[in-house]
Design an enzyme around this catalytic site. Structure first.
Site, PDB file in Angstrom:
ATOM      1  N   ASP A 299       0.863  -1.179   0.000  1.00 39.50           N
ATOM      2  CA  ASP A 299       0.000   0.000   0.000  1.00 39.50           C
ATOM      3  C   ASP A 299       0.906   1.236   0.000  1.00 39.50           C
ATOM      4  O   ASP A 299       2.123   1.146   0.178  1.00 39.50           O
ATOM      5  CB  ASP A 299      -0.972  -0.024   1.189  1.00 39.50           C
ATOM      6  CG  ASP A 299      -2.199   0.847   0.907  1.00 39.50           C
ATOM      7  OD1 ASP A 299      -2.162   1.660  -0.046  1.00 39.50           O
ATOM      8  OD2 ASP A 299      -3.196   0.739   1.635  1.00 39.50           O
TER       9      ASP A 299
HETATM   10  C1  BGC Z   1      -5.032   3.261   0.186  1.00 40.87           C
HETATM   11  C2  BGC Z   1      -5.236   2.195  -0.867  1.00 40.87           C
HETATM   12  C3  BGC Z   1      -5.118   2.818  -2.245  1.00 40.87           C
HETATM   13  C4  BGC Z   1      -3.786   3.514  -2.365  1.00 40.87           C
HETATM   14  C5  BGC Z   1      -3.539   4.118  -3.724  1.00 40.87           C
HETATM   15  C6  BGC Z   1      -3.786   4.090  -0.054  1.00 40.87           C
HETATM   16  O1  BGC Z   1      -3.728   5.170   0.797  1.00 40.87           O
HETATM   17  O2  BGC Z   1      -4.958   2.624   1.452  1.00 40.87           O
HETATM   18  O3  BGC Z   1      -6.480   1.587  -0.686  1.00 40.87           O
HETATM   19  O4  BGC Z   1      -5.275   1.830  -3.214  1.00 40.87           O
HETATM   20  O5  BGC Z   1      -3.723   4.543  -1.392  1.00 40.87           O
HETATM   21  O6  BGC Z   1      -4.339   5.196  -3.973  1.00 40.87           O
END
Ligand code: BGC
Length: 755
Positions: A299
């Protein structure tokens, strides 16, 4: 003569059948030989590239950057273009549009040494340009086929805009409505969650990932992200292996079984091990136990955060931990790109681990068809024609109205008559198109969204509607709009009062300590109530709210979540009876935040709550029961359940059980009912939940119609993890419950007998 003819017919039929079987066997073997050929080709591309790649190029494939926007960002963009040329970036996040993605792809395939195409990823959560209900709302439709359809449409639009990969579906089971991200998932139940998970994967990925209208899906966030203590996003989770396996893992297993291409690691730790360093769960459970062949992405800065978690002293250590744990792509931490070359040279990071991760990235690119045509997704015409296509809007409206849950409808306040001469619509949210889109609304545009007010205006003449904001925005404490709102309500025949949260009050990091309506909305509701007019409350929110006062005082309440682009049309369809609501809550609505966690599939305890007995598991200041239970939802008609029959009365541990129940639409209008089946293992070697959802069907009933609804249950429904964490079916008695929600059920028993 007749007999001869019959015999001839049978011979002909058998012949046709045999021909058919032969052709389909040939087609099948053709398909599997095609698959084998493709797999061989893929492996040979991967091997030959790996043999040519420098360490830098390998780590480049594992590196993902986010595209930057803004006036002063040209310098960074220039640097990114140079990185692509040097093979230092394998994928981008947050860029879409045919023109922009084409330019970067061109650099990758024409100017980089090995011409490896880029992957473009984006959070396409509940629609791309056409926005569908937020996932929690869509789960309230209890219609996996619709979740599949909306994901399919999202993929068609996103792929037409140059994207290959979506960071969805979000599969985190949520038992804590304070957590902002409850809005992104399918609610509290692992069975419903698993059905939705598989459907969304099928929808995004379609039948053929190389097709130009499919997206690689990503099951996230692996795992137990929803178990964050206190409902605070990113917080620690400390749960048992049983809870992990019975509650949080099943939707991921369902996604993996449905062929999801990728998985994203979660920000949280579980019992001391951050997920980005959790080899036991990523390499162990996901890859070794489930045979998941795909790729795991970190993530956002999740790898760097291993330092904050306190398991890595340096950035390099963080990168080493994550890659060894099985996280293949580093989303924006730069650790793999910058720190791992040295780690490899020092022998701290085996090249075989790097190669395995790179191979997974290359396979993903192959699966998306990019080695055959890197520009497959860059087609101006498709982008022009497919976004916000009228068929997509039509589907968005249908799915939106199926997601609406009728929580209360006293004295048949709803539906409203279209002949109403003076309808007061109150509440700033009624006129807020941004809120209608909810959080994570992809490339959705405010101006595309139909508000509740506009939806109503399209049904009854403008001059018969009056509108006032009442509150300035959902969180505002300003009451200066009350007087106008109350005056309009007082003059009206009926009021539609739109209350709730704005879209940004749920979603990532948007956690709340209270589940009350924010701002002065309860006070506004009380002031409107005083007018004595019939009030229909329309709720817009991304999480369960504690709405005790509304429930006690207002005659009608509709839960409409954030329904997306077609929100206003869908709400108006329901308000005026063009559509009879049939959605059911995918998550429990508590009376108070103090009851959290509150979920239907809890354990019985040694002292289950009893009203009359103090020394039982409850509160002294509030009822222990929910305000609205899991699975709850009313209709403009009524349904009666009777005659539950289990067949046979006892089965072997590997046997199947047939459950039949009679369901009748006892009202005067047609409508949908979600028939829900729960089981309880009465005595187990370990404690079992008081109820577990095991099947459901959303069915349409004509007024007065009776149907026999049947389900089949087998070992996969009765089994559970015993004390040794082995999945077993234990002999003994089970109760089967069937009903229109998790509380109002009829029941019958059967026995599993060991031979
Ligand atoms: C979130 C994810 C997301 C990623 C990319 C993160 O902050 O937890 O769910 O896919 O950002 O945008």
């Amino acid at each position: 003569m007749m007999r001869i003819l019959d015999t001839c017919k049978s011979v002909a039929l058998i012949f046709i059948l045999l021909m058919f079987l032969r052709i389909s066997a040939q087609a099948q073997s053709q398909q599997s030989s095609n698959e084998i050929f493709a797999a061989m080709r893929m492996e040979s591309i991967v091997d030959s590239l790996l043999a040519k790649m420098t360490l830098q190029e390998k780590l480049g494939q594992l590196n993902q950057f986010r595209w930057v926007y803004g006036e002063n960002e040209e310098k960074i963009r220039e640097q990114y273009r140079a990185f692509v040329k040097e093979g230092k970036i394998g994928s981008f996040l947050g860029i879409f549009g045919v023109e922009k993605t084409r330019e970067l792809q061109r650099i990758a395939v024409e100017e980089s040494r090995l011409a490896i195409p880029l992957l473009f990823a984006f959070d396409v959560i509940h629609g791309f340009r056409t926005i569908f209900p937020v996932p929690l709302g869509e789960a309230a439709s209890w219609e996996p086929a619709d979740a599949e359809k909306s994901a399919r449409i999202a993929a068609i639009e996103a792929a037409a805009s140059g994207l290959h990969w979506t960071y969805a579906p979000m599969l985190d089971i949520a038992r804590d409505p304070r957590w902002g991200r409850v809005v992104e998932g399918a609610g509290e139940d692992p069975y419903l969650g698993s059905q939705m998970a598989a459907a969304r994967v099928r929808g995004f990925q379609g039948a053929d990932l190389t097709a130009e209208n499919t997206l690689l899906a990503c099951a996230k966030h692996f795992v137990a992200y929803g178990a964050a203590e206190g409902g605070r996003d990113y917080n620690t989770a400390d749960i048992s292996e049983r809870t992990l396996r019975e509650i949080f893992l099943p939707p991921f297993k369902a996604a993996s079984d449905a062929g999801v291409a990728t998985v994203m690691a979660a920000f949280n730790e579980i019992a001391g091990i951050p997920m980005h360093a959790h080899g036991q769960l990523i390499n162990g459970v996901l890859r070794d136990e489930w045979n998941f062949p795909g790729l795991v992405v970190s993530d956002f800065t999740g790898i760097l955060e291993l330092q904050n978690h306190g398991v890595a002293g340096t950035r390099a250590d963080a990168g080493i931990l994550a890659l060894k744990a099985g996280v293949d792509i580093d989303m924006v931490s730069s650790s793999y790109l910058e720190d791992l070359p040295e780690a490899v040279r020092q022998g701290k990071m085996p090249m075989s681990v790097v190669d395995a991760a790179v191979a997974r990235v290359l396979r993903l690119k192959f699966q998306a068809g990019l080695f055959d045509d890197p520009f497959r997704y860059q087609n101006d015409e498709r982008e022009q024609n497919l976004l916000l296509h009228k068929n997509h809007l039509q589907a968005a409206r249908e799915i939106a109205r199926k997601s609406i849950v009728l929580l209360k409808n006293e004295n048949q306040t709803l539906p409203l008559a279209k002949s109403i001469k003076n309808l007061a619509v109150i509440g700033a949210l009624a006129n807020d198109n941004r809120a209608a889109l909810g959080s994570w609304h992809g490339a959705g545009r405010d101006e595309d969204a139909v508000t509740v007010l506009r939806g109503i205006r399209e049904v009854i003449p403008e001059e018969n509607i009056s509108f006032a904001n009442g509150y300035e925005n959902p969180e505002s404490l300003d009451k200066s709009g009350f007087a106008e709102a109350v005056a309009l309500a007082a003059k009206s025949e009926a009021v539609v009062l739109v209350l709730g949260e704005h879209g940004g009050m749920s979603g990532e990091a948007s956690n709340r300590s209270s589940l009350e309506l924010p701002g002065v909305q309860n006070q506004l509701a009380a002031a409107i109530h005083k007018t004595g007019k019939p009030v229909v409350v329309v709720l817009m929110n991304g999480r369960p709210l504690s709405i005790n006062w509304l429930d006690q005082n207002m005659p009608a309440i509709l839960e409409t979540w954030f329904l997306g682009t077609e929100m206003g049309h869908a709400v108006a369809d329901v308000l005026f009876g063009d559509y009879n609501p049939g959605g059911k809550l995918p998550i429990t609505f508590p009376r108070s935040v103090g009851q959290i966690p509150l979920y239907y599939n809890h354990k019985n305890t040694g002292r289950p709550p009893l009203k009359e007995v103090l020394w039982t598991s409850k509160y002294i200041d509030i009822d222990w029961t929910p305000l609205y239970p899991f699975g709850f939802g009313l209709s403009y008609t009524t349904f009666a359940y009777s005659n539950i029959v289990l067949n046979p009365k006892n089965i072997s541990p590997s046997g199947t059980l047939d459950v039949r129940v009679t369901v009748t639409n006892t009202g005067k209008v047609d409508g949908d009912e979600v028939v829900q089946l729960y089981i309880r293992d009465e005595v187990g070697s370990v404690t079992r939940p008081v109820k577990q959802l095991r099947n459901f069907k959303r069915l349409f009933f004509k007024a007065g119609e009776t149907k026999t609804v049947s389900f089949e249950l087998d070992a996969s429904d009765f089994s559970f993890y015993n004390a040794a964490m082995k999945k077993v079916v234990e002999p003994g008695y089970f109760t089967v419950f069937v009903g229109g929600n998790s509380q109002d059920v009829i029941e019958a028993r059967f026995e599993i007998r060991a031979h």
